[in-house]
Design a protein around this motif. Structure first.
Motif, PDB file in Angstrom:
ATOM      1  N   ASP A  46      -6.328   5.052   9.949  1.00  0.00           N
ATOM      2  CA  ASP A  46      -6.951   5.261   8.624  1.00  0.00           C
ATOM      3  C   ASP A  46      -7.940   6.427   8.664  1.00  0.00           C
ATOM      4  O   ASP A  46      -8.999   6.381   8.035  1.00  0.00           O
ATOM      5  CB  ASP A  46      -7.629   3.970   8.150  1.00  0.00           C
ATOM      6  CG  ASP A  46      -8.595   3.419   9.201  1.00  0.00           C
ATOM      7  OD1 ASP A  46      -8.793   4.067  10.251  1.00  0.00           O
ATOM      8  OD2 ASP A  46      -9.176   2.337   8.974  1.00  0.00           O
ATOM      9  N   LEU A  91      -8.265  -3.563  13.646  1.00  0.00           N
ATOM     10  CA  LEU A  91      -9.116  -3.701  12.461  1.00  0.00           C
ATOM     11  C   LEU A  91      -8.283  -3.299  11.248  1.00  0.00           C
ATOM     12  O   LEU A  91      -7.949  -2.125  11.086  1.00  0.00           O
ATOM     13  CB  LEU A  91     -10.369  -2.838  12.594  1.00  0.00           C
ATOM     14  CG  LEU A  91     -11.280  -3.283  13.772  1.00  0.00           C
ATOM     15  CD1 LEU A  91     -11.019  -2.450  15.014  1.00  0.00           C
ATOM     16  CD2 LEU A  91     -12.744  -3.210  13.377  1.00  0.00           C
ATOM     17  N   TYR A 102       0.856  -1.197   0.000  1.00  0.00           N
ATOM     18  CA  TYR A 102       0.000   0.000   0.000  1.00  0.00           C
ATOM     19  C   TYR A 102       0.893   1.248   0.000  1.00  0.00           C
ATOM     20  O   TYR A 102       0.673   2.190  -0.742  1.00  0.00           O
ATOM     21  CB  TYR A 102      -0.824  -0.052   1.289  1.00  0.00           C
ATOM     22  CG  TYR A 102      -1.998   0.898   1.395  1.00  0.00           C
ATOM     23  CD1 TYR A 102      -3.262   0.408   1.731  1.00  0.00           C
ATOM     24  CD2 TYR A 102      -1.869   2.263   1.205  1.00  0.00           C
ATOM     25  CE1 TYR A 102      -4.341   1.252   1.853  1.00  0.00           C
ATOM     26  CE2 TYR A 102      -2.952   3.110   1.326  1.00  0.00           C
ATOM     27  CZ  TYR A 102      -4.180   2.602   1.648  1.00  0.00           C
ATOM     28  OH  TYR A 102      -5.253   3.445   1.776  1.00  0.00           O
ATOM     29  N   ILE A 103       1.917   1.235   0.850  1.00  0.00           N
ATOM     30  CA  ILE A 103       2.786   2.402   1.045  1.00  0.00           C
ATOM     31  C   ILE A 103       4.163   2.100   0.452  1.00  0.00           C
ATOM     32  O   ILE A 103       4.774   1.075   0.778  1.00  0.00           O
ATOM     33  CB  ILE A 103       2.944   2.694   2.559  1.00  0.00           C
ATOM     34  CG1 ILE A 103       1.585   3.039   3.198  1.00  0.00           C
ATOM     35  CG2 ILE A 103       3.978   3.792   2.819  1.00  0.00           C
ATOM     36  CD1 ILE A 103       1.040   4.383   2.877  1.00  0.00           C
TER      37      ILE A 103
END
Ligand SMILES: NC(=O)c1ccc[n+]([C@@H]2O[C@H](COP(=O)([O-])OP(=O)(O)OC[C@H]3O[C@@H](n4cnc5c(N)ncnc54)[C@H](O)[C@@H]3O)[C@@H](O)[C@H]2O)c1
Length: 358
Positions: free
Chosen positions: A264, A172, A121-122
């Motif tokens: 997030d 999560l 993702y990063i």
């Protein structure tokens, strides 16, 4: 992230002897800067992980940086960036921390769809400069640093906002951040039980197995996000960042006395659930306002404090065991630049990396 313990040897070479101290210039890290103005040290992702400080060291570096920030002794313009696709970004993140003799810039991309291509993702790079001359002294992969410093920032916020006896954690989003955030929290709290939820159940199961072993605690995968929230003293949400929140977490889920870290942003939270917070904090208010102006954070509670104010005691952290507290750390260039010189200094000591001509 590459665990330090699993690293064998750096993939790259210290291709030349390092200049001896008497020949070299003094650096921004109080170590020696070899080849100043002639070469820079390139550190790959493996190199960075091999030289990276441990989590307690990163938490300590960030806490001192936030003290400097709270005292107004740092420089960090708001993030600027480009957005090539919906919910994707590439940000330029410069910062200077004079007390830590640290200055540089991170150029980092976040692409939610990358996992479908087997990519992180990063991803990105960080340039470290010599504060006295501005000369670039190192170029390093920033994947490891981004993961670790974000986990450490959660730990610093939690130190001021969570109950000291917090022992249950709900995660999560069981990816890179889910891992480093738990690692950070474990350095500060007596974490015993972890409830792990991911939209991909296999990832939650693997996470629970790996983290139980790595951190010597009991992590279990849960199939419903509510199970990861209602039973936890500390909740970390680390799924994708979305302009329009999916708002899964409902009012009444976060227990009284619990703390939540919104890695997030507000993506996971119903606005009414956020408004249950007695204290809502962030790491940098102008940056949060910037995000709000471009469409994020359209319905959040008033900001009680930033993390610098909590660390310097200008604003109170948790005052009562029953408070619900929330930190939404956006991720600051200051976080990265507080950690990068530690990696550079250790790379010189360990003779890891590749020298590139300027
Ligand atoms: N605030 C900061 O400083 C900061 C810094 C770095 C990353 N981030 C953000 O953290 C988030 C996670 O990054 P990462 O590197 O861990 O990504 P990752 O791809 O490694 O992990 C994300 C995980 O979330 C899961 N997921 C997706 N939607 C979900 C949902 N609704 N509920 C539960 N799980 C879900 C995915 O299956 C995946 O396992 C990203 O949004 C990223 O932009 C924030």
């Amino acid at each position: 992230m590459v665990p330090r313990s699993s690293l064998v040897q750096s993939s790259t070479l210290f291709s030349e002897p390092v200049a001896r101290p008497k020949d070299a210039e003094r650096s921004n890290t109080n170590t020696v800067t070899p080849h100043l103005g002639q070469k820079l040290l390139y550190l790959s992702q493996t190199d960075v992980a091999a030289c990276g400080p441990n989590m307690p060291e990163i938490v300590a570096a960030l806490e001192s940086m936030f003290r400097e920030k709270g005292e107004g002794r740092v420089e960090m313009p708001p993030k600027i960036g480009v957005h090539t696709m919906p919910d994707a970004f590439i940000h330029a993140m410069p910062a200077s921390i004079p007390a830590q003799k640290a200055v540089g810039v991170k150029w980092v991309g976040g692409y939610p769809a990358n996992s479908q291509r087997g990519l992180p993702y990063i991803t990105g790079l960080l340039i470290l400069n010599d504060p006295e001359t501005g000369v670039p002294i190192a170029l390093m992969d920033c994947t490891w640093i981004t993961a670790q410093r974000t986990g450490a920032a959660t730990a610093v916020a939690a130190k001021y906002l969570a109950r000291p006896d917090s022992s249950t954690v709900g995660i999560l989003g069981c990816g890179v951040q889910g891992r480093s955030n738990l690692e950070g929290l474990k350095t500060v709290f007596p974490v015993k039980k972890v409830f792990a939820y991911d939209t991909h159940p296999d990832r939650a199961t693997r996470y629970a197995q790996e983290m139980s072993k790595q951190l010597a605690l009991e992590a279990v995968a849960v199939s419903d996000p509510k199970q990861a929230v209602v039973q936890s003293d500390i909740v970390v949400t680390a799924g994708p960042i979305l302009r329009k929140p999916h708002a899964t977490i409902q009012p009444g889920w976060l227990a009284q006395g619990a703390f939540a870290s919104l890695v997030d942003f507000d993506s996971y939270w119903h606005a009414a659930a956020l408004h249950e917070a007695d204290k809502f904090t962030t790491d940098d208010v102008p940056q949060l306002h910037h995000y709000r102006d471009i469409g994020y954070f359209q319905n959040i509670p008033p900001i009680h404090a930033d993390l610098g104010e909590l660390v310097t005691g200008r604003k109170p952290g948790r005052q009562f065991p029953s408070e619900r507290t929330i930190a939404c750390n956006l991720g600051l260039a200051l976080d990265d630049i507080a950690v990068a010189p530690l990696i550079y200094g250790r790379a010189l000591e360990m003779r890891v990396g590749t020298w590139l001509p300027l």
